[in-house]
Write a protein that holds these residues in place. Structure first.
Motif, PDB file in Angstrom:
ATOM      1  N   ILE A 124       0.855  -1.183  -0.022  1.00  0.00           N
ATOM      2  CA  ILE A 124      -0.131  -0.068  -0.029  1.00  0.00           C
ATOM      3  C   ILE A 124       0.966   1.179   0.086  1.00  0.00           C
ATOM      4  O   ILE A 124       2.060   1.287   0.254  1.00  0.00           O
ATOM      5  CB  ILE A 124      -1.008   0.046   1.277  1.00  0.00           C
ATOM      6  N   GLY A 125       0.364   2.306  -0.319  1.00  0.00           N
ATOM      7  CA  GLY A 125       0.990   3.621  -0.332  1.00  0.00           C
ATOM      8  C   GLY A 125       0.119   4.755  -0.513  1.00  0.00           C
ATOM      9  O   GLY A 125      -1.110   4.611  -0.716  1.00  0.00           O
ATOM     10  N   ARG A 126       0.796   5.881  -0.258  1.00  0.00           N
ATOM     11  CA  ARG A 126      -0.150   7.359  -0.278  1.00  0.00           C
ATOM     12  C   ARG A 126       0.486   8.208  -1.371  1.00  0.00           C
ATOM     13  O   ARG A 126       1.630   8.014  -1.803  1.00  0.00           O
ATOM     14  CB  ARG A 126      -0.115   7.736   1.060  1.00  0.00           C
ATOM     15  N   ALA A 129      -3.251   7.744  -3.034  1.00  0.00           N
ATOM     16  CA  ALA A 129      -3.414   6.312  -2.503  1.00  0.00           C
ATOM     17  C   ALA A 129      -3.603   5.136  -3.231  1.00  0.00           C
ATOM     18  O   ALA A 129      -4.045   5.321  -4.517  1.00  0.00           O
ATOM     19  CB  ALA A 129      -4.793   6.431  -1.657  1.00  0.00           C
ATOM     20  N   TRP A 130      -2.744   4.177  -3.099  1.00  0.00           N
ATOM     21  CA  TRP A 130      -2.830   3.143  -4.047  1.00  0.00           C
ATOM     22  C   TRP A 130      -2.505   1.652  -3.305  1.00  0.00           C
ATOM     23  O   TRP A 130      -2.201   1.889  -2.105  1.00  0.00           O
ATOM     24  CB  TRP A 130      -1.552   3.146  -5.144  1.00  0.00           C
ATOM     25  N   LEU A 141      -2.788  -3.639  -9.555  1.00  0.00           N
ATOM     26  CA  LEU A 141      -2.428  -2.088  -9.002  1.00  0.00           C
ATOM     27  C   LEU A 141      -3.729  -1.254  -9.024  1.00  0.00           C
ATOM     28  O   LEU A 141      -4.355  -0.986 -10.099  1.00  0.00           O
ATOM     29  CB  LEU A 141      -1.391  -1.428  -9.779  1.00  0.00           C
ATOM     30  N   GLN A 142      -4.395  -0.964  -7.772  1.00  0.00           N
ATOM     31  CA  GLN A 142      -5.406  -0.155  -7.886  1.00  0.00           C
ATOM     32  C   GLN A 142      -4.815   1.335  -7.381  1.00  0.00           C
ATOM     33  O   GLN A 142      -4.458   1.391  -6.193  1.00  0.00           O
ATOM     34  CB  GLN A 142      -6.570  -0.568  -6.688  1.00  0.00           C
ATOM     35  N   GLN A 143      -5.055   2.135  -8.008  1.00  0.00           N
ATOM     36  CA  GLN A 143      -4.581   3.465  -7.818  1.00  0.00           C
ATOM     37  C   GLN A 143      -5.683   4.560  -8.010  1.00  0.00           C
ATOM     38  O   GLN A 143      -6.710   4.589  -8.743  1.00  0.00           O
ATOM     39  CB  GLN A 143      -3.495   3.780  -8.815  1.00  0.00           C
TER      40      GLN A 143
END
Length: 211
Positions: A124-126, A129-130, A141-143
């Motif tokens: 996960i990341g910001r 947000a993804w 990948l969901q972004q």
């Protein structure tokens, strides 16, 4: 004072009785790529681990370099009355869990039903947000604000601490993972790997773990 002392003795005796059990079954023991999953509590200066599939408790001790596991759990919020959900690499010796490294920890202190469809990595990341999920050979990948991206990938190890996820059909989403603690405090997460795209066009980074 007598009431406080009596309460402490009762808790101690209860823990002693519970610790006399052997809840770490073979498939819970974190040898090799195995991960011990459960709730971590902190009581009177002691780490107490409760495996997800058992209503029992075992002591846990930190054998990681420089005590980085316990330091990371405290940074995430572990304290008296504030348990965490944890996934830890280590060994079970007798009725004690020796904590060597963190795979994943979350402030949402509850166990989830196992999911059999996940592959070797989750991340996960910001900003934006993804999240990244994997099956055996496919990354998804969901972004935020973008269409989902799915592609086949191949995993390669550059060295013991670095892994690359190569994606031929979407090279801008080739990923590099590094074995080091990663914090996303706003999401209540600490994990055992950092992750980032290798492309200047994508510029995504975040925290990864083995699901």
């Amino acid at each position: 004072m007598r009431k406080t002392t009596s309460t402490a003795i009762t808790i101690a005796l209860t823990l002693t009785a519970l610790l006399g059990t052997s809840p770490l079954r073979a498939d819970d023991r974190p040898g090799g790529d195995g991960v011990a999953k459960g709730l971590m509590m902190f009581h009177e200066g002691r780490f107490i681990f409760s495996p997800c599939r058992e209503r029992s408790y075992v002591p846990a001790d930190d054998v990681s370099a420089n005590g980085e596991v316990s330091a990371a759990l405290r940074k995430l919020g572990l304290a008296e009355g504030k348990p965490l959900y944890v996934e830890l690499f280590g060994e079970a010796e007798g009725d004690t869990l020796h904590m060597r490294a963190i795979n994943f920890a979350h402030t949402d202190a509850r166990c989830h039903a196992p999911r059999q469809t996940l592959g070797p990595w989750r991340a996960i990341g910001r900003d934006p947000a993804w999240n990244l999920t994997s099956t055996r050979d496919t990354l998804r990948l969901q972004q935020e604000g973008q269409a989902d991206v799915e592609a086949k990938f191949v995993e390669n190890k550059d060295d013991p601490a670095t892994t690359r996820l190569s994606v031929q059909t979407a090279p801008e989403y080739e990923w590099e993972l590094r074995r080091q603690l990663c914090y996303q405090i706003d999401d209540g997460v600490v994990s055992g790997w950092t992750i980032a795209t290798r492309s200047r066009e994508a510029r995504l980074s975040g925290c990864a773990w083995k699901p």
